[in-house]
Design an enzyme around this catalytic site. Sequence first.
Site, short mmCIF file in Angstrom:
data_model
loop_
_atom_site.label_atom_id
_atom_site.label_comp_id
_atom_site.label_asym_id
_atom_site.label_seq_id
_atom_site.Cartn_x
_atom_site.Cartn_y
_atom_site.Cartn_z
N LYS A 163 36.75 40.81 31.34
CA LYS A 163 37.77 39.82 31.71
C LYS A 163 37.40 38.44 31.15
O LYS A 163 36.24 38.01 31.21
CB LYS A 163 37.90 39.76 33.23
CG LYS A 163 39.00 38.83 33.73
CD LYS A 163 39.13 38.91 35.25
CE LYS A 163 40.21 38.01 35.79
NZ LYS A 163 40.36 38.13 37.27
N SER A 180 44.83 38.96 38.98
CA SER A 180 44.67 38.20 37.76
C SER A 180 43.97 38.97 36.64
O SER A 180 43.95 38.54 35.49
CB SER A 180 43.85 36.93 38.06
OG SER A 180 42.54 37.26 38.51
N SER A 219 42.84 40.53 42.89
CA SER A 219 42.94 40.60 41.43
C SER A 219 42.28 41.78 40.76
O SER A 219 42.35 41.92 39.54
CB SER A 219 42.39 39.31 40.83
OG SER A 219 43.13 38.20 41.27
#
Length: 458
Positions: A81, A150, A174
């Site tokens: 990420k 997210s 997330s």
Amino acid sequence: MTGRIAPRAFSTAVGRFHDRSDTPRAFLERCLETVDALEDQVRAFAAIDADAARQAADMSTRRYADGRPLSPIDGMVVGVKDIIDTADLPTEMNSPIKKGNRPEADAACVAAVRQGGGVILGKTVTTEFAISRSGPTTNPHDPTRTPGGSSSGSGAAAGSGMVAASFGTQTQGSIIRPASYCGAAGFKPTLGALSTDGVHPLSRSHDHLGTIASCVRDAWRLAKWTADIHPGHGSAGLGGPHDGTLTPTPPARMGVLRLDGFSELDDKSHAAFDAALDILRRAGVAIVEPADDARLARATAVMNTIFTPSISMVARDMRWPFTGYRAQHPDGLGPRILELLEMAEQSTIDDYRGWMREREDARAAVADLARDFDAVIFPASSGPAPVGFDYTGSRAFLTGWTFLGFPTFSVPGMTVNGLPCGLQIAGFADRDYALGRHAAWVEDRLSDDAGRSPDLKT
């Protein structure tokens, strides 16, 4: 497009690496074929380095040929990420103020992957600083729908087979939400079990590092290796054998957490959840409802009160570094970040102490359930992914276990109108390994019954 979507399991391929009927390089090439086929539409990656990945996969292939793999994740294709530092790729956090940002060192979790011989394919798209504006990623099962946030790119890459696993972060929902929406498995460990060194902070009281993967076993394998090499400060890691294996184990009793979020489920999503419960009952699990257990009812009621203290704590924790960012870049932050900073400015340290007491009360109420239940069960999202990209989905089923800091999995297996949604299997602090064994067993049961149970696919 849906017909080409298939998560790519490392845990089933690794045995073939050992007997040389498959190789890490061939596994990577299959991932890259999926990237070539889907990435123009899915847009899961902020950056890819296929050449570096091929070099790492070739080295892994030679180690397996010599009978000397470095670790249980040697050869695993991994996405990272893009709020997590990488020394060889930009870490831009989907923010204009971080454009071109090049960290000098890897985050602890990235260093663990390299140390174990994992194959880092690239950086996966995040919402802005993992809390604000969405990135370009679409849902691999329907390009008109959000992948969830997210950890948008991590969910889409794992759910579509571009990688075996990805690192994600969760400050409210997330990891679990994009895993649910993208048909992947998500694992949010006990707070602090994995080091967040080198991960851009939002809220030290809420930030979790975790994994999104093809299946529960792969999500566990990556998290377990990372925790063994670089656990969080003061953490003993995740428990379980060092080889990263999970022996599926049926839970004896599971409590249904009937949160207020059930009101958000449409009829088909509700039917799919009830069908999943029926599968587990037929397999011998005692499924207990709050109406039949006073402590479960109390825990449910308490968990329905945590949304305000949770977001209030996150907002106050965010003051640094975001107050500084706002001063340096007054037009550079998204509206959600600015809104949370304004919320923080209206709070006091006494408010924060009160929210901490509410969290301790909630932890005590839920921890009390461990005497009678192996885990609790509830949806991983409010149905399948919604259409559009401005809204990354409800947090009604997500905030609670993040606020507690207790471990939870999103287990794939339910389908509503042809779209995936996950089943959440949630447990108790520092019992991650036991929870993982139960989650793997549930995943197997849902997979075994998927073809025979039309109600799972509504």
